[in-house]
Design a protein around this motif. Structure first.
Motif, PDB file in Angstrom:
ATOM      1  N   PHE A  68      73.267  57.172  10.299  1.00 30.51           N
ATOM      2  CA  PHE A  68      74.651  57.262  10.748  1.00 30.51           C
ATOM      3  C   PHE A  68      74.713  57.701  12.209  1.00 30.51           C
ATOM      4  O   PHE A  68      75.501  57.181  13.000  1.00 30.51           O
ATOM      5  CB  PHE A  68      75.454  58.227   9.869  1.00 30.51           C
ATOM      6  CG  PHE A  68      76.920  57.930   9.881  1.00 30.51           C
ATOM      7  CD1 PHE A  68      77.481  57.062   8.950  1.00 30.51           C
ATOM      8  CD2 PHE A  68      77.749  58.495  10.841  1.00 30.51           C
ATOM      9  CE1 PHE A  68      78.827  56.762   8.981  1.00 30.51           C
ATOM     10  CE2 PHE A  68      79.105  58.199  10.875  1.00 30.51           C
ATOM     11  CZ  PHE A  68      79.646  57.341   9.937  1.00 30.51           C
ATOM     12  N   ALA A  69      73.820  58.643  12.573  1.00 26.24           N
ATOM     13  CA  ALA A  69      73.798  59.126  13.957  1.00 26.24           C
ATOM     14  C   ALA A  69      73.368  58.004  14.900  1.00 26.24           C
ATOM     15  O   ALA A  69      73.955  57.823  15.972  1.00 26.24           O
ATOM     16  CB  ALA A  69      72.860  60.314  14.065  1.00 26.24           C
ATOM     17  N   LEU A  70      72.381  57.218  14.466  1.00 28.22           N
ATOM     18  CA  LEU A  70      71.906  56.114  15.302  1.00 28.22           C
ATOM     19  C   LEU A  70      72.997  55.062  15.492  1.00 28.22           C
ATOM     20  O   LEU A  70      73.288  54.637  16.613  1.00 28.22           O
ATOM     21  CB  LEU A  70      70.661  55.488  14.655  1.00 28.22           C
ATOM     22  CG  LEU A  70      70.094  54.234  15.320  1.00 28.22           C
ATOM     23  CD1 LEU A  70      69.600  54.548  16.722  1.00 28.22           C
ATOM     24  CD2 LEU A  70      68.953  53.638  14.491  1.00 28.22           C
ATOM     25  N   GLY A  71      73.623  54.660  14.389  1.00 31.77           N
ATOM     26  CA  GLY A  71      74.710  53.667  14.457  1.00 31.77           C
ATOM     27  C   GLY A  71      75.834  54.162  15.351  1.00 31.77           C
ATOM     28  O   GLY A  71      76.392  53.406  16.153  1.00 31.77           O
ATOM     29  N   SER A  72      76.167  55.451  15.218  1.00 29.68           N
ATOM     30  CA  SER A  72      77.248  56.031  16.022  1.00 29.68           C
ATOM     31  C   SER A  72      76.873  56.064  17.495  1.00 29.68           C
ATOM     32  O   SER A  72      77.699  55.773  18.363  1.00 29.68           O
ATOM     33  CB  SER A  72      77.539  57.455  15.561  1.00 29.68           C
ATOM     34  OG  SER A  72      77.872  57.448  14.194  1.00 29.68           O
ATOM     35  N   GLY A  73      75.622  56.409  17.765  1.00 33.74           N
ATOM     36  CA  GLY A  73      75.157  56.445  19.147  1.00 33.74           C
ATOM     37  C   GLY A  73      75.243  55.070  19.794  1.00 33.74           C
ATOM     38  O   GLY A  73      75.619  54.945  20.960  1.00 33.74           O
ATOM     39  N   LEU A  74      74.916  54.028  19.023  1.00 28.56           N
ATOM     40  CA  LEU A  74      74.988  52.676  19.572  1.00 28.56           C
ATOM     41  C   LEU A  74      76.436  52.295  19.884  1.00 28.56           C
ATOM     42  O   LEU A  74      76.723  51.667  20.902  1.00 28.56           O
ATOM     43  CB  LEU A  74      74.363  51.673  18.592  1.00 28.56           C
ATOM     44  CG  LEU A  74      72.844  51.798  18.420  1.00 28.56           C
ATOM     45  CD1 LEU A  74      72.350  50.898  17.288  1.00 28.56           C
ATOM     46  CD2 LEU A  74      72.111  51.446  19.717  1.00 28.56           C
ATOM     47  N   VAL A 117      75.868  60.440  19.234  1.00 32.99           N
ATOM     48  CA  VAL A 117      74.883  60.687  18.173  1.00 32.99           C
ATOM     49  C   VAL A 117      75.264  61.967  17.416  1.00 32.99           C
ATOM     50  O   VAL A 117      75.291  61.996  16.178  1.00 32.99           O
ATOM     51  CB  VAL A 117      73.461  60.805  18.766  1.00 32.99           C
ATOM     52  CG1 VAL A 117      72.478  61.324  17.740  1.00 32.99           C
ATOM     53  CG2 VAL A 117      73.003  59.455  19.306  1.00 32.99           C
ATOM     54  N   VAL A 118      75.605  63.004  18.170  1.00 34.77           N
ATOM     55  CA  VAL A 118      75.961  64.287  17.550  1.00 34.77           C
ATOM     56  C   VAL A 118      77.230  64.134  16.700  1.00 34.77           C
ATOM     57  O   VAL A 118      77.288  64.589  15.555  1.00 34.77           O
ATOM     58  CB  VAL A 118      76.161  65.378  18.641  1.00 34.77           C
ATOM     59  CG1 VAL A 118      76.735  66.644  18.036  1.00 34.77           C
ATOM     60  CG2 VAL A 118      74.844  65.664  19.333  1.00 34.77           C
TER      61      VAL A 118
END
Lengths: 383, 290
Positions: B193-199, B73-74
């Protein structure tokens, strides 16, 4: 002021360049194309580590033709297109008179037309597709066994495995398909039934569909041909699906120690065809050479699991240097001619080339030794 | 029949990962109109973080999983803030080139940091699989499926019922109008973008212990994710979820009953057929752009 500074800089540059070219003339460059990144990176890196041991050994004993050798190593990124680019760079850019490569049959086959185009010999340290030495490319000298040789050698010991019906799971490229073809032929000639022949993409990580199919075929033995990464996945996923088959890997790239480390208990009971058994170097045909190599490998702190690949790099470079020595000059055509006469005491055994392929355009093929080991209780034992 | 059941079970579990990979990518494209080429690298990043926490640092497996996802996420937020924020309003080709550059850079950094040799991650689950009759599945895969399903459901709930989700949907429909209504577009973008990346990182962290971890593992994952997003319709979370399961089912049954050599081709063949009849994908809500 400015212009004199500029002139000075230019002079320094020119001096540097001259120095570099004088330096380069004292060296004989040998090109190496290996997969240092990508799907089969582990194997390529081990081969390079072995090649570097040969480089140091040779240079420590005075080099060849009074010059030191220098390996120019390029990464073919586990990709046939990149393999062609590395050959082009090594031959045209670095002007190497001879090269070693390219780890997989697919990469080697991709590079081969470039060898024809520029007339530069290549010692093939790994690659088992029959096509490599039978397609009429006179610049190819292969030290690793063909799948056919491997299958025949295994055929003499097939009795001890008690196989009734065998299935196959091989990587979907020249290496895997070539291996399954030769092993199927050998097994059928011994009256052993063959069930399913499944393939997998070299990058595939989920092999559950293939394993479910193998499980349903009712065989007792599964032959696997791929790199150590995919063999790890097959061992793990076979255990998950409770596949009862006895697993035998071919192609010599299984690095049993890495399998023990990464697949754990799932590696127990698996059998592996290898071209070097570093656990017992004293039983190699040239025990002195093999033991010295294993000791140096350990001294350098390399991963022991890599020895079954690393020796190929050592033997390949030793073969090339024997060729350069016999040729008397670092010239591609002369090295090609000289390679036919070399006799090298390598880690695998004695290296010499027989002719294969269409008359007048033969490729060189070595007849190497094949070993079988079994993983028992997390340890490698000889068969 | 046994073989068929095993194939269906395998496909369900594989579909869970595919769906997880797909929804992250489709969210980012739908809301931001950014083709996220770093998606596969965020997946790889998640897997390597999992490796780092579990193997050399010896942390608890489940804690490691949470940390790996949070770091994903980060990292996603950082990519958005550093690379994409300055490019707001730039045309899609420019952003695409930047993202391709970021993809290559990240992959090489992974290679540099961890070397090309594959790593394996230990897991705390029983070694023996769960056996039901003649079909079996490992506990690690069951865990992966459960977590993936929870994350998919959570994402769905977030979009449907939270204020952030409402803002995301508003931005998806019309960013300018949403901005005029007081939606902080920049915050929505960075959160998306953070949510998509975290997934994506979660998919990598979940799958890492099942497969092996290596620097180019993201390439195939990204390819599948793109296929799933196209299949489900760009920007549709439901489409990506169902698309993930359809792709897994096609691959598994295609490999099982037609030919394993064409395993990957089966999925893409289906995509061609679906696009012939529904050019926007199964569930697209509006016309594609770009």
């Amino acid at each position: 002021m400015m212009s004199s500074l500029k002139r000075f800089a230019l002079a320094a540059l020119a001096l540097g360049a001259m120095n570099w070219s004088a330096h380069a003339q004292d060296m004989i460059n040998i090109g190496v194309s290996q997969p240092l990144t990508g799907a089969v990176a582990a194997s390529g890196n081990y081969v390079v580590q072995g090649a570097k041991i040969a480089e140091s050994d040779i240079n420590a004993s005075g080099g060849v033709l009074g010059k030191k050798i220098k390996l120019i190593i390029e990464d073919n990124k586990s990709n046939p297109k990149e393999a062609v680019a590395t050959a082009e760079k090594l031959i045209v850019g670095d002007k190497v008179p001879v090269m070693m490569g390219a780890w997989s049959s697919t990469y080697t086959l991709a590079v081969m037309p470039k060898l024809m185009e520029y007339g530069v010999p290549m010692v093939v340290e790994t690659s088992s597709s029959g096509k490599i030495t039978t397609s009429g490319n006179p610049w190819i000298f292969r030290i690793s066994p063909t799948s056919e040789m491997e299958a025949k050698s295994f055929g003499t010991k097939v009795g001890q495995f008690g196989i009734k019906k065998a299935d196959f799971l091989v990587v979907n490229n020249d290496w895997g398909r070539g291996a399954s073809k030769e092993f199927v032929k050998m097994l059928k000639s011994k009256g052993i039934a063959v069930g399913v022949v499944e393939t997998m993409d070299a990058k595939a990580t989920d092999l559950s569909a293939q394993i479910a199919k193998v499980k349903a075929s009712g065989g007792d033995t599964l032959f696997v041909t791929s790199g150590v990464e995919q063999i790890t996945l097959i061992l793990k996923q076979s255990k998950e699906q409770q596949l009862k088959h006895k697993i035998i890997t071919t192609g010599g790239s299984s690095s049993p120690d890495q399998l023990i480390a990464q697949a754990g208990a799932a590696a127990n009971g698996s059998n592996h065809l290898l071209f070097f058994a570093p656990w017992f170097p004293e039983t190699a045909p040239n025990p002195g050479v093999a033991t010295k190599f294993v000791n140096e490998w350990k001294k350098r702190g390399h991963n022991f699991a890599g020895l079954t690949e690393g020796f190929r790099g050592y033997d390949g470079i030793q073969t090339i240097v024997a060729g350069i020595k016999a040729a008397g000059k670092a010239d591609p055509k002369a090295i090609q001619k000289a390679l036919w006469g070399v006799m090298v005491k390598g880690v695998n055994g004695n290296i010499a080339f027989i002719k294969q392929g269409p008359a007048g355009k033969e490729s060189g093929q070595n007849v190497p030794n094949v070993y079988i080991v079994t993983i028992k209780d997390g340890k490698v034992s000889k068969r | 029949m046994d073989q068929f059941l095993q194939h269906i079970l395998n496909a369900l579990i594989l579909g869970g990962t595919y769906a997880l990979l797909g929804i992250g990518l489709t969210l980012i494209f739908g809301i931001m109109r950014v083709v996220n080429f770093t998606h596969g690298e965020l997946y790889t990043f998640g897997a390597y973080m999992m490796f780092m926490f579990v193997m050399p640092l010896q942390l608890n497996f489940f804690l490691a999983l949470i940390l790996a996802v949070l770091l994903g996420v980060v990292l996603g937020a950082m990519i958005e803030f550093i690379l994409l924020k300055p490019l707001r309003g730039a045309d899609i080709d420019t952003t695409m080139l930047i993202m391709i550059g970021a993809w290559i850079t990240m992959q090489n950094m992974e290679q540099f940091a961890w070397s090309g040799i594959a790593k394996s991650i230990d897991n705390p689950f029983p070694v023996d699989p769960l056996v039901i009759g003649t079909i079996s599945v490992s506990w690690n895969r069951i865990f992966m499926f459960a977590v993936a399903s929870a994350l998919i459901a959570g994402t769905y709930a977030l979009i449907r019922w939270t204020k952030l989700g409402k803002a995301m949907r508003a931005t998806f429909q019309d960013p300018e109008t949403a901005a005029l209504m007081g939606v902080r577009i920049n915050s929505v973008y960075i959160a998306t973008f953070a949510l998509g990346s975290g997934l994506a990182a979660a998919a990598g962290a979940l799958l890492g212990p099942i497969i092996v971890v290596y620097p180019t593992m993201g390439d195939l994952a990204a390819l599948k994710a793109f296929a799933i997003v196209i299949l489900g319709g760009l920007g549709s979370v439901a489409g990506a979820t169902i698309g993930g399961f359809i792709l897994a089912m096609m691959e598994e049954l295609g490999a099982g009953y037609i030919s394993s050599g064409y395993r990957d081709a089966m999925g893409f063949l289906l995509i061609i057929i679906i696009l012939l009849f529904r050019p926007t994908g199964l569930f697209a809500q509006k016309e594609r752009v770009g």
